[in-house]
Design an enzyme around this catalytic site. Structure first.
Site, PDB file in Angstrom:
ATOM      1  CE  LYS A 112      -4.494  -1.589   1.613  1.00 32.41           C
ATOM      2  NZ  LYS A 112      -5.696  -1.295   2.380  1.00 32.41           N
ATOM      3  CE  LYS A 193      -6.697  -8.156   0.237  1.00 32.16           C
ATOM      4  NZ  LYS A 193      -8.052  -7.638   0.061  1.00 32.16           N
ATOM      5  CE  LYS A 196     -13.660  -3.195   2.286  1.00 27.17           C
ATOM      6  NZ  LYS A 196     -12.633  -2.388   2.929  1.00 27.17           N
TER       7      LYS A 196
HETATM    8  P1  ATP Z   1      -9.006  -2.617   1.316  1.00 26.64           P
HETATM    9  O1  ATP Z   1      -8.488  -2.669  -0.079  1.00 26.64           O
HETATM   10  O2  ATP Z   1      -9.707  -1.338   1.678  1.00 26.64           O
HETATM   11  O3  ATP Z   1      -8.006  -3.068   2.351  1.00 26.64           O
HETATM   12  P2  ATP Z   1     -10.256  -5.215   1.538  1.00 26.64           P
HETATM   13  O4  ATP Z   1     -11.032  -5.792   0.426  1.00 26.64           O
HETATM   14  O5  ATP Z   1      -8.893  -5.790   1.809  1.00 26.64           O
HETATM   15  O6  ATP Z   1     -10.214  -3.654   1.315  1.00 26.64           O
HETATM   16  P3  ATP Z   1     -10.799  -5.114   4.398  1.00 26.64           P
HETATM   17  O7  ATP Z   1     -11.807  -4.203   4.990  1.00 26.64           O
HETATM   18  O8  ATP Z   1      -9.345  -4.759   4.529  1.00 26.64           O
HETATM   19  O9  ATP Z   1     -11.160  -5.314   2.857  1.00 26.64           O
HETATM   20  O10 ATP Z   1     -10.980  -6.574   4.980  1.00 26.64           O
HETATM   21  C1  ATP Z   1     -12.191  -7.039   5.544  1.00 26.64           C
HETATM   22  C2  ATP Z   1     -12.160  -8.542   5.692  1.00 26.64           C
HETATM   23  O11 ATP Z   1     -12.269  -9.160   4.404  1.00 26.64           O
HETATM   24  C3  ATP Z   1     -10.884  -9.098   6.322  1.00 26.64           C
HETATM   25  O12 ATP Z   1     -11.219 -10.165   7.173  1.00 26.64           O
HETATM   26  C4  ATP Z   1     -10.102  -9.616   5.134  1.00 26.64           C
HETATM   27  O13 ATP Z   1      -9.215 -10.663   5.480  1.00 26.64           O
HETATM   28  C5  ATP Z   1     -11.222 -10.111   4.235  1.00 26.64           C
HETATM   29  N1  ATP Z   1     -10.822 -10.085   2.824  1.00 26.64           N
HETATM   30  C6  ATP Z   1     -10.434  -8.982   2.140  1.00 26.64           C
HETATM   31  N2  ATP Z   1     -10.181  -9.305   0.866  1.00 26.64           N
HETATM   32  C7  ATP Z   1     -10.398 -10.641   0.742  1.00 26.64           C
HETATM   33  C8  ATP Z   1     -10.300 -11.565  -0.347  1.00 26.64           C
HETATM   34  N3  ATP Z   1      -9.919 -11.166  -1.539  1.00 26.64           N
HETATM   35  N4  ATP Z   1     -10.621 -12.856  -0.119  1.00 26.64           N
HETATM   36  C9  ATP Z   1     -11.015 -13.267   1.124  1.00 26.64           C
HETATM   37  N5  ATP Z   1     -11.115 -12.455   2.179  1.00 26.64           N
HETATM   38  C10 ATP Z   1     -10.815 -11.153   2.002  1.00 26.64           C
HETATM   39 MG    MG Z   2      -7.651  -4.933   3.335  1.00 20.59          MG
END
Ligand code: ATP
Ligand code: MG
Length: 326
Positions: A112, A193, A196
């Site tokens: 990041k 992965k 968001k």
């Molecule tokens: P950001 O890019 O804002 O970090 P993010 O998609 O990683 O967004 P988070 O809010 O950081 O979302 O994570 C929320 C939950 O979703 C955490 O438990 C994280 O491990 C899970 N998670 C995030 N992305 C994935 C994915 N691609 N597959 C499975 N679990 C995920």
């Molecule tokens: Mg995340």
């Protein structure tokens, strides 16, 4: 007494099927077995700039999605992180026992921070705040996606370090990954992965994507130059589509094999799209109902903060005593 669970989601971007399969779906399944606390971790969101009005709206949207996904306020507490000040207070105390080298080693920090022109200190500190989120409730189990496993290792390291410096204070929590869907990959690039915060309209399927939008994204997903599914030789994009179907349906390898082996990629995508849409539609219907009830969510969040505040207060009080603070 039931063991306590804590996990959270950042109110940034659009919640996607990776968040659902990696986290929310598992939370719903286990919530009855534990004393569960699920956080909307808004202090994490501001590690990168958020438009204030959008952030405020996102917090409610995420709360609505938690409920729509099946989080039951009778079993579980939903709390907005910034409404319980002890998260931030404990984070400072933990910062002071955390070597900076531990934080600089974090894969997510490295990824990041590369994308930013100037790196805010918050991005580096993020895993300490996450540690505080968990330890402030003395949670024993943290159900997350695989991307958070490294941060949870750090959480245990910080808890152990504090305990050895100041005497037994914190429960050292265990990580719980879902059996399938622990790491959903990007549809446009199955080597990263699903996130968001990632750019690209074909990257993620949002939980609130209209069925046609979700279908189109799956039909455009990256696969490879082979014509059909060959379980002896699955490329990352094909494997990801199959994993998404398995996680939504709760299928094992045998069932996935009998459904998909030899299937042409066009048909595989149609089938996966059908499965995804069948799960998203009822969730979206519940979401619309929840959001249509004025004041309902605000009440849930207020009650949530009231319910868990005493736990957070007593942890911080204990930490103050242990550290000799006033
Ligand atoms: P950001 O890019 O804002 O970090 P993010 O998609 O990683 O967004 P988070 O809010 O950081 O979302 O994570 C929320 C939950 O979703 C955490 O438990 C994280 O491990 C899970 N998670 C995030 N992305 C994935 C994915 N691609 N597959 C499975 N679990 C995920
Ligand atoms: Mg995340």
């Amino acid at each position: 007494m039931k063991a306590r669970v804590f996990s959270g989601v950042q109110p940034t971007g659009n919640l996607h099927i990776g968040n659902y399969l990696g986290a929310l779906k598992n939370w719903v399944e286990i919530q009855g077995n534990y004393e569960s606390i699920f956080g909307i971790v808004d202090l994490h969101a501001i590690t990168v700039y958020q438009e204030p009005a959008e952030l405020r709206a996102k917090i409610l949207e995420i709360a609505g999605l938690f409920l729509a996904a099946g989080i039951d306020p009778k079993h579980s507490t939903i709390v907005v992180q910034s409404s319980v000040p002890e998260h931030a207070e404990l984070a400072w105390m933990l910062t002071c026992v955390t070597p900076v080298g531990w934080l600089e080693r974090m894969t997510q920090y490295k990824a990041k921070s590369q994308a930013q022109e100037t790196v805010g200190d918050g991005l580096l500190q993020y895993p300490v705040l996450m540690t505080a989120d968990i330890l402030v409730y003395q949670a024993a189990i943290v159900p997350v996606g695989a991307d958070q496993a490294q941060h949870l290792e750090l959480t245990r390291d910080i808890a152990n370090r504090f305990n050895s410096l100041y005497g037994d204070t914190f429960v050292v929590p265990d990580t719980q990954l879902p059996l399938s869907g622990a790491r959903v990959m990007g549809l446009d690039d199955p080597t990263v992965k699903m996130s968001k915060s990632a750019a690209g309209s074909g990257h993620a399927i949002a939980l609130l994507d209209a069925p046609d939008v979700a279908r189109k994204k799956i039909m455009r997903a990256t696969t490879d130059s082979q014509p059909h599914v060959d379980f002896g030789n699955l490329s990352p994009g094909v494997l990801n589509l199959i994993d998404i179907a398995k996680a939504f349906e709760g299928w094992g390898t045998v069932q996935a094999h009998s459904t998909f082996d030899g299937m042409r990629y066009g048909d595989l995508k149609k089938k996966v799209a059908e499965i995804v849409v069948a799960h998203l539609e009822p969730l979206q219907k519940r979401y619309a109902e929840i959001m249509g009830e004025p004041g309902y969510l605000a009440g849930i969040l207020k009650e949530g903060a009231e319910r868990v505040s005493p736990i957070a207060k007593s942890t911080v009080q204990l930490v103050k005593e242990r550290m000799g603070l006033y």
